[in-house]
Design an enzyme around this catalytic site. Structure first.
Site, PDB file in Angstrom:
ATOM      1  N   ASP A  73     -13.800  -7.609  -4.622  1.00  8.94           N
ATOM      2  CA  ASP A  73     -13.991  -7.913  -3.016  1.00  8.94           C
ATOM      3  C   ASP A  73     -15.481  -8.440  -2.590  1.00  8.94           C
ATOM      4  OD1 ASP A  73     -11.467  -6.486  -2.992  1.00  8.94           O
ATOM      5  OD2 ASP A  73     -12.508  -4.558  -2.225  1.00  8.94           O
ATOM      6  N   ASP A 126       0.882  -1.014  -0.017  1.00 15.45           N
ATOM      7  CA  ASP A 126       0.119   0.101   0.276  1.00 15.45           C
ATOM      8  C   ASP A 126       0.942   1.239  -0.107  1.00 15.45           C
ATOM      9  OD1 ASP A 126      -2.271  -1.701   0.093  1.00 15.45           O
ATOM     10  OD2 ASP A 126      -2.849  -1.116   2.174  1.00 15.45           O
TER      11      ASP A 126
END
Lengths: 256, 203
Positions: A130, A11
């Site tokens: 997701d 990230d």
């Protein structure tokens, strides 16, 4: 034989890795390029960078980072986070990214997948999905967007088939129920995707032990497994993991 | 030994990845579609990602086909670049450059996942790497079309039940189905060998 892939995920905010990077042997643990080089030298098969910034100004920083990564990394890498348009993708690919990953934007406008795969080729279009298990729907797994916060009402399996039909080259499948738990990947979900779709599936969410990777690659039939903090915090090192998986009879790329 | 390396500029080149790989090897590399500059380079690389028919349209429209056909120095096509050097591709039924006397087919649906994406080893390999023979030839592939084994195959790879050409060679022309610029240490060695050693006359 085609190897199963191990993919660390980083990230990134303002060109620096955030949350949970804990490497003693890096001069600057926050520097995304330095961490990426380390993972590449350890035998990571690919890298994924997620831009978790929001503003236009920060996005420019991310593009500059992509260029620096391309300068030094000799393995494929994917970038994602906030990609909405063809020109977003064009800039990232020109900067040296091999693949881009889209998520919410594809749910909002599925034709984006067709456009991107025609313009740049399926091989560089990764669709991130997701998923959460649901009990009050006619289907078992539901697609979520906005970082797993917003339910879409979409059946994950149907959506997976649709993105493959529209030209996605690969699916990054994250089980929000498993993500962060360290209790293992979503085996049944991943296996269902892998058997019903004829594009590669990257499993994400839930890795805690080396055995979990073996399970998802064998029982889950995943083509690749992705993890983040587990690698960042040295809980599992990639060279150990790859030797472990090879001993379990899984086709793995060992570099040394 | 310093050599000049030119990368063919056209609409399907992943030029930045190849340029970065050249930089890591200590070569500048120029990206050009100028016939004179291409002819002067000691090595020419023809990269490619994307779709065959639109790439060929661009190549023909920019008269690159004649330029490529007349080059005499070692010339290396990568991925789509190699496929475009064949005679024909099933991708949009495209006539290609015809340097290699073979055609490009689509992986059949239903047997394995398409694209063939990821790291694979070479099942047979006569690519001329002299540096480190102990290094396993792990190569990064990403493609939905393939070149069957043929007289010009110099390295092969298996995917599912299909054996295909991982590399082709004929006179001064070479092709790699995988991406050496993304194939870690082995790919780097292979690129260095292409630039610094003499591959011509071997095939």
């Amino acid at each position: 034989m085609l190897a199963k892939r191990i993919i660390p995920c980083l990230d990134v905010r303002d060109g620096r890795t955030v949350k949970g990077v804990n490497f003693v042997n890096l001069r600057d643990a926050g520097d995304a390029v330095e961490l990426a080089s380390l993972y590449a030298s350890q035998g990571a098969d690919e890298l994924t960078f997620l831009d978790i910034t929001a503003t236009v100004e920060e996005r420019k920083t991310f593009t500059a980072l992509v260029r620096r990564i391309a300068d030094v990394i000799d393995i494929p890498f994917t970038v994602g986070g906030g990609i909405k348009t063809v020109s977003d993708v064009g800039v990232l690919l020109e900067s040296g990214a091999d693949k881009i990953s889209i998520n919410s934007a594809a749910v909002r406008d599925p034709s984006l997948i067709d456009t991107l795969s025609k313009e740049f080729g399926s091989q560089c279009v990764v669709c991130a999905i997701d998923v959460r298990e649901t009990s009050d729907s006619p289907f078992r797994w539901e697609v979520y967007v906005n970082g797993g916060r917003l339910a879409t009402g979409l059946d994950a399996i149907s959506w997976g088939k649709e993105v493959a039909d529209r030209g996605a080259g690969e699916i990054l499948l994250t089980s929000m129920d498993h993500d962060g738990t360290k209790q293992g990947f979503a085996i049944e979900l991943t296996n269902t995707f892998s058997n019903q779709l004829d594009i590669p599936i990257i499993a994400s969410g839930g890795a805690g032990t080396m055995e979990h990777f073996a399970e998802i690659l064998i029982k889950g039939a995943a083509d690749a497994a992705l993890a983040a903090s587990l690698f960042h915090f040295h809980e599992i090192d990639i060279p150990d993991l790859k030797i472990f998986l090879q001993k379990r009879g899984i086709p793995i790329r060992l570099t040394n | 030994m310093h050599r000049s390396v030119a990368i063919v500029r056209y609409n399907a080149g992943n030029t930045r990845s190849v340029l970065c790989a050249l930089h890591r090897l200590g070569y500048d590399g120029i990206v050009t579609d100028d016939p004179v500059r291409l002819a002067k380079a000691s090595r020419v690389i023809f990269p490619g990602v994307g779709e065959a028919s639109s790439a060929m349209k661009h190549i023909i429209g920019n008269r690159l086909s004649d330029t490529i056909a007349t080059l005499r120095q070692p010339f290396l096509g990568i991925c789509l670049g190699m496929q475009l050097m064949c005679s024909h591709s099933e991708e949009q039924d495209t006539q290609c450059l015809g340097i290699f006397d073979t055609h490009v087919k689509k992986f059949p649906k239903g047997y394995m996942k398409i694209p063939h994406m990821g790291w694979n080893t070479l099942s047979s390999n006569s690519l001329p790497i002299s540096a480190d023979q102990t290094l396993l030839p792990w190569c990064y592939f990403v493609h939905s079309f393939y070149v069957p084994l043929c007289d010009q195959t110099i390295a092969a790879c298996d995917y599912g039940n299909i054996a295909f050409s991982a590399a082709l060679g004929k006179n001064n022309y070479f092709g790699l189905q995988f991406h050496p610029e993304k194939s870690g240490q082995y790919g780097t060695l292979l690129l260095r060998s292409f630039i610094e050693e003499d591959w011509m006359g071997r095939y």
